[in-house]
Design a protein around this motif. Structure first.
Motif, short mmCIF file in Angstrom:
data_model
loop_
_atom_site.label_atom_id
_atom_site.label_comp_id
_atom_site.label_asym_id
_atom_site.label_seq_id
_atom_site.Cartn_x
_atom_site.Cartn_y
_atom_site.Cartn_z
N ASP A 1 6.20 -4.76 -4.84
CA ASP A 1 5.34 -4.09 -3.86
C ASP A 1 3.93 -4.00 -4.09
O ASP A 1 3.31 -3.59 -3.51
N THR B 1 3.35 -5.54 6.89
CA THR B 1 4.51 -6.22 7.73
C THR B 1 5.64 -5.39 8.18
O THR B 1 6.84 -5.92 8.15
N ASN B 2 5.48 -4.08 7.95
CA ASN B 2 6.49 -3.15 8.41
C ASN B 2 7.73 -3.08 7.37
O ASN B 2 8.65 -2.67 7.69
N GLU B 3 7.42 -3.30 6.03
CA GLU B 3 8.09 -3.08 5.09
C GLU B 3 8.07 -1.87 4.44
O GLU B 3 6.97 -1.33 4.39
N GLU B 4 9.11 -1.28 3.78
CA GLU B 4 8.78 -0.06 3.29
C GLU B 4 8.27 -0.20 1.88
O GLU B 4 9.03 -0.97 1.00
N LYS C 1 1.40 -5.63 -1.91
CA LYS C 1 1.26 -5.41 -0.41
C LYS C 1 0.42 -4.40 0.19
O LYS C 1 0.05 -3.52 -0.38
N GLN D 1 4.50 2.32 5.04
CA GLN D 1 4.84 1.06 5.46
C GLN D 1 3.77 0.16 5.19
O GLN D 1 2.75 0.26 5.00
N SER D 2 4.22 -1.39 5.03
CA SER D 2 3.25 -2.38 4.66
C SER D 2 2.63 -2.72 6.05
O SER D 2 3.28 -2.41 6.94
#
Length: 215
Positions: free
Chosen positions: A131, A85-88, A134, A82-83
């Motif tokens: 990505d 910012t809660n992105e995968e 990130k 997870q980043s």
């Protein structure tokens, strides 16, 4: 004398059949299947991902109920972090695996239990270009692209079961990496500092399910 000749002839015939049965397991297998890849790490919260595996193997009799299985497989597997910012952030691991495992025949040509080492040669982890910059949630001063340069030669311990008929069998196996696949990252002091002066450490955990056709 005639009885002795008949006995010798019978023994030769039986031996011929036995040798035929012995060779019956010396077959080339073509395999393809699916994988689920995980990394065991105290620092990174890894989400397992799916992938594929395919290749060739040779199954041969060794001694009594033991066989040896030599093979080479290509695999493309995934996991994600997870980043901040809660992105995968999806990571892809492409590798060639060479294995030489012992196989115990529970039921000849139908059910075997297997264990042995796997040599894995892989490239760097791959991520999407979008990505790369990130920040990783588990280590905010580390960017996604900073941890792609993992060890390219690794060793795994393989344990599995194979079941089916003579020419078609299903293999389910588990591999655990006995070396730290992220150890290469520890060679860069700037990364270790950015990681809060912690060493990078992770071990592979991979489940595979393959369908094998024996020629």
């Amino acid at each position: 004398m005639r009885k002795l000749s008949l006995l010798i002839t019978l023994l030769l015939v039986l031996n011929s059949f036995a040798q035929g049965g012995y060779r019956d397991s010396n077959r080339i297998g073509i395999s393809a299947g699916l994988t689920s890849l995980d990394l065991f790490s105290k620092q990174f919260n890894v989400k397992p991902g799916q992938g594929w595996i395919a290749g060739l193997s040779m199954r041969g009799n060794y001694y009594n109920n033991w066989q040896m299985v030599y093979g080479m497989h290509f695999t493309d597997s995934n996991f994600s972090l997870q980043s901040v910012t809660n992105e995968e952030i999806n990571y892809k691991l492409s590798a060639v695996q060479v294995h030489l495992v012992g196989s115990y025949m529970v039921i000849q040509n139908h059910l075997t239990l297997e264990i042995g080492p796997v040599l894995q040669i892989n490239g760097k982890l791959r991520i999407d270009e979008k990505d790369e910059l990130k920040a990783v949630k588990d280590s905010p001063y580390i960017l996604a692209k900073d941890i792609i340069n993992i060890n390219q030669i690794n060793g795994n311990l393989y344990a599995g079961v194979t079941a089916g008929i003579t020419n078609l069998r299903l293999n389910i196996n588990y591999q655990y990496g006995f070396n730290n696949i992220m150890n290469n990252l520890n060679k860069k002091d700037e990364l270790t500092i950015a990681n809060g002066n912690q060493r990078f450490k992770a071990n592979i955990g991979m489940i595979s399910a393959l369908l094998t056709i024996y020629l």
